[in-house]
Design a protein around this motif. Structure first.
Motif, PDB file in Angstrom:
ATOM      1  N   LYS A 100       0.955  -1.088   0.056  1.00  0.00           N
ATOM      2  CA  LYS A 100      -0.019  -0.026  -0.022  1.00  0.00           C
ATOM      3  C   LYS A 100       1.014   1.342   0.025  1.00  0.00           C
ATOM      4  N   ARG A 101       2.127   1.353   0.897  1.00  0.00           N
ATOM      5  CA  ARG A 101       2.765   2.306   1.137  1.00  0.00           C
ATOM      6  C   ARG A 101       3.525   2.532  -0.517  1.00  0.00           C
ATOM      7  N   ALA A 102       3.834   1.411  -1.024  1.00  0.00           N
ATOM      8  CA  ALA A 102       4.497   1.520  -2.516  1.00  0.00           C
ATOM      9  C   ALA A 102       3.779   2.211  -3.333  1.00  0.00           C
ATOM     10  N   LEU A 103       2.215   1.841  -3.616  1.00  0.00           N
ATOM     11  CA  LEU A 103       1.497   2.498  -4.245  1.00  0.00           C
ATOM     12  C   LEU A 103       1.388   3.822  -4.095  1.00  0.00           C
ATOM     13  N   LEU A 104       1.521   4.090  -3.062  1.00  0.00           N
ATOM     14  CA  LEU A 104       1.118   5.587  -2.696  1.00  0.00           C
ATOM     15  C   LEU A 104       2.221   6.369  -3.694  1.00  0.00           C
ATOM     16  N   GLY A 105       3.305   5.866  -4.084  1.00  0.00           N
ATOM     17  CA  GLY A 105       4.235   6.662  -5.004  1.00  0.00           C
ATOM     18  C   GLY A 105       3.411   7.111  -6.254  1.00  0.00           C
ATOM     19  N   LEU A 106       2.486   6.473  -6.947  1.00  0.00           N
ATOM     20  CA  LEU A 106       1.466   6.577  -7.699  1.00  0.00           C
ATOM     21  C   LEU A 106       0.795   7.947  -7.630  1.00  0.00           C
TER      22      LEU A 106
ATOM     23  N   PHE B 105       5.069  -4.884  -8.877  1.00  0.00           N
ATOM     24  CA  PHE B 105       5.878  -4.676  -9.858  1.00  0.00           C
ATOM     25  C   PHE B 105       5.123  -3.910 -11.241  1.00  0.00           C
ATOM     26  N   THR B 106       5.833  -3.537 -12.172  1.00  0.00           N
ATOM     27  CA  THR B 106       5.080  -2.692 -13.171  1.00  0.00           C
ATOM     28  C   THR B 106       5.467  -3.282 -14.695  1.00  0.00           C
ATOM     29  N   ALA B 107       4.403  -3.223 -15.456  1.00  0.00           N
ATOM     30  CA  ALA B 107       4.682  -3.462 -16.964  1.00  0.00           C
ATOM     31  C   ALA B 107       4.309  -2.398 -17.676  1.00  0.00           C
ATOM     32  N   ALA B 108       5.035  -1.701 -18.653  1.00  0.00           N
ATOM     33  CA  ALA B 108       4.744  -0.371 -19.221  1.00  0.00           C
ATOM     34  C   ALA B 108       5.004  -0.519 -20.529  1.00  0.00           C
ATOM     35  N   ARG B 109       4.808   0.401 -21.603  1.00  0.00           N
ATOM     36  CA  ARG B 109       4.540   0.492 -22.987  1.00  0.00           C
ATOM     37  C   ARG B 109       5.999   0.846 -23.516  1.00  0.00           C
ATOM     38  N   ASP B 110       6.913   1.177 -22.599  1.00  0.00           N
ATOM     39  CA  ASP B 110       8.531   1.151 -23.147  1.00  0.00           C
ATOM     40  C   ASP B 110       9.464   1.082 -21.871  1.00  0.00           C
ATOM     41  N   ALA B 111      10.616   0.721 -22.000  1.00  0.00           N
ATOM     42  CA  ALA B 111      11.536   0.634 -20.790  1.00  0.00           C
ATOM     43  C   ALA B 111      11.736   1.831 -20.085  1.00  0.00           C
ATOM     44  N   ALA B 112      11.634   2.873 -20.527  1.00  0.00           N
ATOM     45  CA  ALA B 112      11.758   4.355 -19.880  1.00  0.00           C
ATOM     46  C   ALA B 112      10.502   4.379 -18.932  1.00  0.00           C
ATOM     47  N   THR B 113       9.269   4.105 -19.572  1.00  0.00           N
ATOM     48  CA  THR B 113       8.239   4.417 -18.645  1.00  0.00           C
ATOM     49  C   THR B 113       8.313   3.150 -17.424  1.00  0.00           C
ATOM     50  N   ALA B 114       8.937   1.928 -17.881  1.00  0.00           N
ATOM     51  CA  ALA B 114       8.657   0.942 -16.603  1.00  0.00           C
ATOM     52  C   ALA B 114       9.732   1.518 -15.613  1.00  0.00           C
ATOM     53  N   GLU B 115      10.809   2.042 -16.115  1.00  0.00           N
ATOM     54  CA  GLU B 115      11.703   2.638 -14.940  1.00  0.00           C
ATOM     55  C   GLU B 115      11.302   3.697 -14.233  1.00  0.00           C
ATOM     56  N   ARG B 116      10.388   4.750 -15.079  1.00  0.00           N
ATOM     57  CA  ARG B 116       9.694   5.759 -14.382  1.00  0.00           C
ATOM     58  C   ARG B 116       8.733   5.088 -13.265  1.00  0.00           C
ATOM     59  N   VAL B 117       8.044   4.317 -13.429  1.00  0.00           N
ATOM     60  CA  VAL B 117       7.059   3.555 -12.622  1.00  0.00           C
ATOM     61  C   VAL B 117       7.885   2.874 -11.539  1.00  0.00           C
ATOM     62  N   ARG B 118       8.868   2.209 -11.698  1.00  0.00           N
ATOM     63  CA  ARG B 118       9.449   1.289 -10.753  1.00  0.00           C
ATOM     64  C   ARG B 118      10.019   2.444  -9.576  1.00  0.00           C
ATOM     65  N   ALA B 119      10.493   3.430 -10.317  1.00  0.00           N
ATOM     66  CA  ALA B 119      10.947   4.406  -9.196  1.00  0.00           C
ATOM     67  C   ALA B 119      10.080   5.047  -8.306  1.00  0.00           C
ATOM     68  N   LEU B 120       8.853   5.379  -8.936  1.00  0.00           N
ATOM     69  CA  LEU B 120       7.731   5.818  -8.281  1.00  0.00           C
ATOM     70  C   LEU B 120       7.440   4.975  -7.073  1.00  0.00           C
ATOM     71  N   LEU B 121       7.241   3.602  -7.582  1.00  0.00           N
ATOM     72  CA  LEU B 121       6.767   2.743  -6.626  1.00  0.00           C
ATOM     73  C   LEU B 121       7.788   2.438  -5.388  1.00  0.00           C
ATOM     74  N   SER B 122       8.916   2.607  -5.858  1.00  0.00           N
ATOM     75  CA  SER B 122      10.398   2.447  -4.829  1.00  0.00           C
ATOM     76  C   SER B 122      10.250   3.714  -3.847  1.00  0.00           C
ATOM     77  N   THR B 123       9.383   4.630  -4.078  1.00  0.00           N
ATOM     78  CA  THR B 123       9.501   6.155  -3.141  1.00  0.00           C
ATOM     79  C   THR B 123       9.199   5.685  -1.833  1.00  0.00           C
ATOM     80  N   HIS B 124       8.193   4.784  -1.805  1.00  0.00           N
ATOM     81  CA  HIS B 124       7.636   4.648  -0.287  1.00  0.00           C
ATOM     82  C   HIS B 124       7.929   2.930   0.206  1.00  0.00           C
ATOM     83  N   THR B 125       8.705   2.254  -0.577  1.00  0.00           N
ATOM     84  CA  THR B 125       9.060   0.951  -0.260  1.00  0.00           C
ATOM     85  C   THR B 125      10.042   0.993   0.966  1.00  0.00           C
ATOM     86  N   PRO B 126       9.868   0.484   1.990  1.00  0.00           N
ATOM     87  CA  PRO B 126      10.774   0.490   3.147  1.00  0.00           C
ATOM     88  C   PRO B 126      12.021  -0.346   2.919  1.00  0.00           C
TER      89      PRO B 126
END
Length: 276
Positions: free
Chosen positions: A179-185, A255-276
């Motif tokens: 839940k905390r990780a998803l807050l990054g979105l 985890f994330t799946a995205a339309r291109d590699a750059a977007t996947a990394e962007r979403v991964r970074a957002l999810l990691s914002t609140h990951t303990p």
């Protein structure tokens, strides 16, 4: 041609899926009686006679197409969790979700699909995503691209600086850490919404209609077909650990799946914002 199994025609698998949908699923769409719907673990985890009938029909048909293969289906695993262990074996595995989006199916919504993937030793070789109410059949082959109703599809790169459209797991059905990780979105520039049928969300990413998904569960029947579809359309998938999702499990989540590699990394970074 399917790598390792050139004797299997994609059209044969497609025909089996269409037959299961025409025989077991569509005659019951918007026609279900109350006794034909059962709660498995709660009101948001449903199974119907259509799910069970379609999986049984697919299990028989797919087994005949590839002797020696095994089927890991959602309903079979619910009845016997040990069936899931086949994903770690050496036999080819058909991964089946007979009705992905059962809740939508029960409510008479067209947002459901049948998912089939063929895997060997944890690697997905081919996948089929069929939305019978929309008559859309998406097929992906490892190294062979992705098509819908025979036409090639490409997700395309997201325009630099553009906002993100993301479908994600509903926070009510996640662990506190997820839940905390998803807050990054929940940030400026991201339009996040709860997901519907996972298979159709993956299809939307593969078509470039959705930028990414963010999911907090690992069940292979929900992800195997869609992950190959997205990848073959030009997309990518990543876990918080920065590695691709494994259908055999033990992934960092969400985890994330995205339309291109750059977007996947962007979403991964957002999810990691609140990951303990």
């Amino acid at each position: 041609m399917i790598e390792h199994f050139p004797g299997i025609a994609l059209s044969e698998v497609e025909a089996a899926i269409r037959d299961a949908a025409a025989t077991e699923i569509m005659p019951r769409w918007r026609q279900l009686a109350a006794h034909e719907i059962v709660e498995k673990k709660g009101p948001h985890d449903l199974v119907t006679v259509a799910d069970r009938g379609a999986e049984e029909r697919l299990t028989e048909a797919l087994g005949k197409l590839l002797p020696g293969s095994v089927v890991v289906g959602e309903e079979a695993v619910h009845a016997d969790p040990a069936v899931y262990d086949a994903l770690h074996g050496d036999a080819p595995v058909w991964i089946v979700d007979p009705v992905d989006g059962t809740r939508q199916f029960v409510h008479g919504d067209p947002g459901f699909c049948t998912l089939v993937a063929l895997a060997l030793r944890g690697e997905v070789l081919a996948s089929w995503t069929y939305a019978p109410a929309r008559d859309e059949m998406a097929v992906a082959v490892r190294g062979g691209g992705a098509r819908i109703n025979g036409a090639e599809i490409r997700s395309g790169a997201l325009r630099p600086g553009a906002g993100l459209r993301v479908a994600m797991s509903h926070p009510d059905y996640t662990t506190p850490d997820q839940k905390r990780a998803l807050l990054g979105l929940r940030t400026e520039g991201v339009a996040a919404r709860p997901c519907g049928s996972a298979g159709l969300e993956y299809l939307a990413v593969a078509r470039g209609e959705l930028d990414a998904v963010a999911f907090s569960w690992e069940l292979a029947w929900d992800h195997a077909a869609g992950l190959l579809l997205v990848t073959e359309a030009g997309g990518a998938h990543l876990t918080p650990a920065g590695v691709p999702f494994r259908i055999t499990g033990e992934n960092a989540l969400p985890f994330t799946a995205a339309r291109d590699a750059a977007t996947a990394e962007r979403v991964r970074a957002l999810l990691s914002t609140h990951t303990p």
